[in-house]
Design a protein around this motif. Structure first.
Motif, mmCIF file in Angstrom:
data_model
loop_
_atom_site.group_PDB
_atom_site.id
_atom_site.type_symbol
_atom_site.label_atom_id
_atom_site.label_comp_id
_atom_site.label_asym_id
_atom_site.label_seq_id
_atom_site.Cartn_x
_atom_site.Cartn_y
_atom_site.Cartn_z
ATOM 1 N N TYR A 32 20.199 -12.952 58.793
ATOM 2 C CA TYR A 32 20.044 -11.698 58.063
ATOM 3 C C TYR A 32 21.306 -10.884 58.288
ATOM 4 C CZ TYR A 32 18.272 -6.968 57.104
ATOM 5 O OH TYR A 32 18.095 -5.706 56.632
ATOM 6 N N THR A 95 15.962 -12.961 62.481
ATOM 7 C CA THR A 95 14.749 -12.224 62.135
ATOM 8 C C THR A 95 13.537 -12.735 62.897
ATOM 9 O OG1 THR A 95 14.508 -13.667 60.220
ATOM 10 C CG2 THR A 95 15.529 -11.532 59.871
ATOM 11 N N GLY A 96 13.767 -13.454 63.946
ATOM 12 C CA GLY A 96 12.667 -13.896 64.785
ATOM 13 C C GLY A 96 12.227 -12.792 65.723
ATOM 14 N N ASN A 97 11.661 -13.170 66.839
ATOM 15 C CA ASN A 97 11.106 -12.183 67.745
ATOM 16 C C ASN A 97 12.131 -11.264 68.375
ATOM 17 O OD1 ASN A 97 8.492 -12.940 67.357
ATOM 18 N ND2 ASN A 97 8.504 -14.463 68.989
ATOM 19 N N THR A 98 13.346 -11.722 68.554
ATOM 20 C CA THR A 98 14.301 -10.910 69.303
ATOM 21 C C THR A 98 14.850 -9.758 68.470
ATOM 22 O OG1 THR A 98 16.184 -12.286 68.696
ATOM 23 C CG2 THR A 98 14.992 -12.880 70.700
ATOM 24 N N ARG A 99 15.079 -9.983 67.192
ATOM 25 C CA ARG A 99 15.618 -8.944 66.298
ATOM 26 C C ARG A 99 16.889 -8.289 66.826
ATOM 27 N NH1 ARG A 99 12.373 -6.237 62.694
ATOM 28 N NH2 ARG A 99 10.879 -7.674 61.772
ATOM 29 N N LYS A 100 17.679 -9.031 67.538
ATOM 30 C CA LYS A 100 18.908 -8.476 68.099
ATOM 31 C C LYS A 100 19.925 -8.307 66.975
ATOM 32 C CE LYS A 100 22.296 -9.708 71.629
ATOM 33 N NZ LYS A 100 22.668 -10.749 72.617
ATOM 34 N N LEU A 101 20.372 -7.086 66.729
ATOM 35 C CA LEU A 101 21.298 -6.785 65.635
ATOM 36 C C LEU A 101 22.692 -6.573 66.213
ATOM 37 C CD1 LEU A 101 21.452 -6.253 62.577
ATOM 38 C CD2 LEU A 101 21.004 -3.838 63.072
ATOM 39 N N ILE A 102 23.638 -7.393 65.784
ATOM 40 C CA ILE A 102 25.005 -7.346 66.296
ATOM 41 C C ILE A 102 25.922 -6.809 65.204
ATOM 42 C CG2 ILE A 102 26.903 -8.673 67.287
ATOM 43 C CD1 ILE A 102 24.395 -8.551 69.014
ATOM 44 N N TYR B 31 10.258 -2.394 67.579
ATOM 45 C CA TYR B 31 11.564 -2.630 68.167
ATOM 46 C C TYR B 31 12.319 -1.327 68.366
ATOM 47 C CZ TYR B 31 10.538 -7.366 66.666
ATOM 48 O OH TYR B 31 9.941 -8.589 66.486
ATOM 49 N N TYR B 33 16.144 0.189 70.246
ATOM 50 C CA TYR B 33 17.462 -0.262 70.695
ATOM 51 C C TYR B 33 18.250 0.923 71.252
ATOM 52 C CZ TYR B 33 16.198 -3.664 67.029
ATOM 53 O OH TYR B 33 15.547 -4.576 66.231
ATOM 54 N N TYR B 35 22.354 1.678 71.592
ATOM 55 C CA TYR B 35 23.727 1.272 71.309
ATOM 56 C C TYR B 35 24.676 2.343 71.843
ATOM 57 C CZ TYR B 35 22.193 -2.206 67.846
ATOM 58 O OH TYR B 35 21.631 -3.286 67.217
ATOM 59 N N LEU B 45 25.426 -3.186 71.637
ATOM 60 C CA LEU B 45 24.025 -3.145 72.060
ATOM 61 C C LEU B 45 23.936 -3.166 73.578
ATOM 62 C CD1 LEU B 45 21.043 -3.283 71.149
ATOM 63 C CD2 LEU B 45 21.266 -5.775 71.185
ATOM 64 N N TYR B 48 17.462 -3.473 74.523
ATOM 65 C CA TYR B 48 16.499 -3.301 73.450
ATOM 66 C C TYR B 48 15.134 -3.752 73.920
ATOM 67 C CZ TYR B 48 17.399 -8.267 72.359
ATOM 68 O OH TYR B 48 17.555 -9.639 72.415
ATOM 69 N N TYR B 50 10.950 -4.893 72.442
ATOM 70 C CA TYR B 50 10.050 -5.125 71.317
ATOM 71 C C TYR B 50 8.614 -4.744 71.643
ATOM 72 C CZ TYR B 50 10.131 -9.902 73.363
ATOM 73 O OH TYR B 50 10.125 -10.991 74.195
ATOM 74 N N ASP B 59 24.314 -6.688 75.000
ATOM 75 C CA ASP B 59 25.632 -7.277 75.210
ATOM 76 C C ASP B 59 26.491 -6.539 76.234
ATOM 77 O OD1 ASP B 59 25.621 -7.873 71.696
ATOM 78 O OD2 ASP B 59 25.210 -9.307 73.300
ATOM 79 N N THR B 99 13.182 -5.271 58.186
ATOM 80 C CA THR B 99 14.366 -5.575 58.998
ATOM 81 C C THR B 99 15.302 -4.386 59.105
ATOM 82 O OG1 THR B 99 15.247 -6.536 56.978
ATOM 83 C CG2 THR B 99 14.385 -8.058 58.621
#
Lengths: 113, 112
Positions: A32, A95-102, B31, B33, B35, B45, B48, B50, B59, B99
């Motif tokens: 995504y 888009t799985g469970n972690t949803r970590k957006l970089i 979720y 986060y 940053y 990041l 975070y 959930y 990171d 999303t």
């Protein structure tokens, strides 16, 4: 190691021109790819996004083109306006469970009237 | 419109000081986060989560702790603040059904 790379770092265009912002990524698990726009002194906000199932996504004057094989994306802004002047961030996530957006480091766009 | 509220909006502390940044979202998002944004480094990041009680390492976690006490509240803790932690901190949230990530207005932290 920057997982999401953007170019150019900054860009100046004239009003009415088409702006092209570039983005590439490393991780094959990303599925995504949103673009966020940040005006000076404001928070980032979602502009447009694309997923792996698409090659192109349009929203008005903004279009994402996606080359999955090369792991490259580009954001095209047609008829650029002074109000488009901002920093544009390409981002990637799973888009799985972690949803970590970089996020990438961003491209600062200046549109001259 | 999703609401993410950060407090304080500005904070100055001394090196070695103890700082807590607060974030509340009223969107029923799972979720959340934290940053940090620095010139030349974009958005990085830190941590975070959930869900309440859950914590994931981002990171750039060194020097930061975080705690998610409820679905609504996510805190960032700097127990021994250093000048390198001077930055603009954003909290954000997103829901399971979407999303899109919604950002708060940011907290500008200065460590002198």
């Amino acid at each position: 190691q920057q997982q999401v790379r953007q170019s150019p770092q900054s860009l100046t265009v004239w009003e009415g021109e088409t702006t092209i912002l570039n983005c590439s990524y490393e991780d094959s698990t990303f599925d995504y790819f949103p673009w966020y726009r940040q005006f000076p002194g404001k928070s980032p906000a979602l502009l447009i996004a694309i997923s792996l199932v698409s090659n192109k996504k349009e929203d008005g004057r903004f279009t994402i083109f996606f080359n999955k094989r090369e792991k490259k994306l580009s954001l095209h802004i047609t008829d650029s306006q002074p109000g488009d002047s901002a920093t544009y961030f390409c981002a990637a996530s799973e888009t799985g469970n972690t949803r970590k957006l970089i996020f990438g480091l961003g491209t600062t766009l200046q549109v001259q009237p | 419109e999703a609401a993410v509220t950060q407090s304080p909006r500005n904070k100055v502390t001394v090196t070695g000081g103890n700082v807590t940044l607060s974030c509340r979202q009223t969107n029923s998002h799972n979720y959340m986060y934290w940053y940090r944004q620095d010139t030349g480094h974009g958005l990085r990041l830190i941590h975070y989560s959930y869900g309440a009680g859950n914590l994931q390492i981002g990171d750039v976690p060194d020097g930061y702790k975080a705690t998610r006490t409820t679905q609504e509240d996510f805190f960032l803790l700097l127990e021994l603040a250093s000048p390198s932690q001077t930055s603009l901190y954003f909290c954000a949230s997103s829901g399971s059904g979407t999303t899109e990530v919604f950002f708060g207005k940011g907290t500008r932290l200065t460590v002198v």
